[in-house]
Design an enzyme around this catalytic site. Sequence first.
Site, mmCIF file in Angstrom:
data_model
loop_
_atom_site.group_PDB
_atom_site.id
_atom_site.type_symbol
_atom_site.label_atom_id
_atom_site.label_comp_id
_atom_site.label_asym_id
_atom_site.label_seq_id
_atom_site.Cartn_x
_atom_site.Cartn_y
_atom_site.Cartn_z
ATOM 1 N N ASN A 1 39.766 -75.502 17.825
ATOM 2 C CA ASN A 1 38.978 -76.515 17.109
ATOM 3 C C ASN A 1 37.961 -77.226 18.001
ATOM 4 O O ASN A 1 36.837 -77.501 17.593
ATOM 5 C CB ASN A 1 39.900 -77.518 16.401
ATOM 6 C CG ASN A 1 40.858 -78.219 17.339
ATOM 7 O OD1 ASN A 1 41.213 -77.704 18.400
ATOM 8 N ND2 ASN A 1 41.296 -79.404 16.951
ATOM 9 N N GLY B 1 48.081 -77.063 20.562
ATOM 10 C CA GLY B 1 48.120 -76.131 19.433
ATOM 11 C C GLY B 1 49.156 -76.545 18.413
ATOM 12 O O GLY B 1 49.468 -77.736 18.261
ATOM 13 N N GLU C 1 50.531 -80.962 23.300
ATOM 14 C CA GLU C 1 49.766 -81.759 22.341
ATOM 15 C C GLU C 1 49.726 -80.955 21.063
ATOM 16 O O GLU C 1 49.021 -79.945 20.977
ATOM 17 C CB GLU C 1 48.370 -82.067 22.901
ATOM 18 C CG GLU C 1 47.716 -83.247 22.223
ATOM 19 C CD GLU C 1 47.090 -82.874 20.897
ATOM 20 O OE1 GLU C 1 47.735 -83.109 19.844
ATOM 21 O OE2 GLU C 1 45.978 -82.345 20.913
ATOM 22 N N THR D 1 54.158 -72.977 17.836
ATOM 23 C CA THR D 1 53.881 -72.357 19.136
ATOM 24 C C THR D 1 54.315 -73.267 20.268
ATOM 25 O O THR D 1 54.829 -72.799 21.297
ATOM 26 C CB THR D 1 52.381 -72.016 19.262
ATOM 27 O OG1 THR D 1 51.997 -71.220 18.138
ATOM 28 C CG2 THR D 1 52.106 -71.238 20.526
ATOM 29 N N GLY D 2 54.146 -74.579 20.098
ATOM 30 C CA GLY D 2 54.577 -75.525 21.119
ATOM 31 C C GLY D 2 56.066 -75.417 21.403
ATOM 32 O O GLY D 2 56.503 -75.508 22.563
ATOM 33 N N GLU E 1 47.767 -86.946 27.307
ATOM 34 C CA GLU E 1 46.564 -86.541 28.026
ATOM 35 C C GLU E 1 45.653 -87.757 28.129
ATOM 36 O O GLU E 1 45.773 -88.713 27.378
ATOM 37 C CB GLU E 1 45.863 -85.386 27.301
ATOM 38 C CG GLU E 1 46.749 -84.140 27.216
ATOM 39 C CD GLU E 1 46.010 -82.902 26.751
ATOM 40 O OE1 GLU E 1 45.811 -82.004 27.586
ATOM 41 O OE2 GLU E 1 45.648 -82.841 25.564
ATOM 42 N N CYS F 1 43.369 -82.475 15.135
ATOM 43 C CA CYS F 1 44.804 -82.747 15.032
ATOM 44 C C CYS F 1 45.083 -84.191 14.661
ATOM 45 O O CYS F 1 46.061 -84.480 13.964
ATOM 46 C CB CYS F 1 45.510 -82.377 16.338
ATOM 47 S SG CYS F 1 44.799 -83.168 17.790
#
Length: 463
Positions: A139, A213, A235, A217-218, A443, A269
């Site tokens: 994104n 993502g 994240e 998947t995280g 982050e 997100c």
Amino acid sequence: MTIDGAAVAAPATFGVINPATGEVAEQAPDASREQLDTAMAAAQAAYPAWRRDESARRKALLAAADVLFARSEEIGRILTLEQGKPLADGTMEVVGAGVWLKYFAELDLPREVIQDDDNAVVEVVRRPMGVVAAITPWNFPLLLAVWKIAPALLAGNTMVLKPSPFTPLSSLKLGEVLRDVLPPGVLNVVTGGDELGAWMTAHNTPRKISFTGSVATGKRVAAAAAPDLKRVTLELGGNDPAILLDDADPAAVAPKLFGGAFQNNGQVCSAIKRVYVPEALYGDVVDALAEQAKAVKVGNGMEEGVQYGPINNRPQYERVSELVADALAGGARAAAGGRPIDGPGYFFEPTILADIADGARIVDEEQFGPALPIIKYTDLDEALARANGTHFGLSGSVWSADADRAAEVAAELECGTAWVNTHLALAPHQPFGGFKWSGVGVENGPWGLYGFTEMQVIHRSKH
């Protein structure tokens, strides 16, 4: 690709689709396992010299920022080609990446003296970890890469970066333009599909994995990191609520709500994903948001005047289409939009869904696209409970004519960032992360920098 400071081809390639046409625009290298090993070895070899010279690291990050500022339009065109966002937004993303690099180049790396007496001097210092594996989404492919690159490199780590296979071209270009700025091996950029990501997370070289993502998947990244006790920053997704209080002005807040929900065509997100509105204001808010949705220009990001481009990829386009169709089949009303746009590419009408409630999939799940459900409430405590009643906890916002009252309500939101009378106000000095399934760690700001370090105590006895 960029491996050990050199341009490297791969034994195979894969097609990168322009989402505005649905056609393959370019071929990207598909890295082999051996090439990943080479990239990891290069990062490991570059680490000792890189971590020892803080001044050189700062100068290199400032030089990297200048390169992005100077070449923002060139890289922005590549970004728009693969991602779909309007060219002005693609160019601004590159500029933003430069801003982040400059911020971290000038950020302090503290040494804290926690004892200095007749017995000892005790310092707490921040040491780099080693090699960082970074995996980034489609994104904001360049900005979110730099969210990782800038603090990781300032801290003294080296990196192997893998962008999303939907948007690898801008990251490949980033690796190329920074070859003359960074020493060989400090930043390696490799591209490929999910298999490459799995190889990276299981690889025995990296000491940290920084991933942005999906939640699914995280979780796989965390599981892959666990046997080696790799550090992780995750994240992940959000289902961010906006709550309007009963004194909000629909006409005044609607443009801001729309911007907070539809930025990057809803593919953010931390964008607004659902709006809770008091019953007395409901009709006016729905009408005002529908008016916004009907007025915007959707099209190919390369064309003049386009405000919103396509959804980035076919799987996401099909997901948004499915969630909107499911809502309409369940009795929701499309106050604006509600359908894919005829023609090539992955275009979908900006959609405002009314007469919908919690329990509908598009309310309970993260749609990540240009569709926004508006939910009626009669009791604020109930609205808060519904806003918090999710596995997600990335961000949220509260809107009111009384900012102090809104701030009290915002403090009740279970999320990493709670905004008052705004949304998506992000900055390099401001920590960004999520509660619950929305992530691990943060982050940005000094806190994001610390996430790329280990704490070390240096204790010097005076006896």
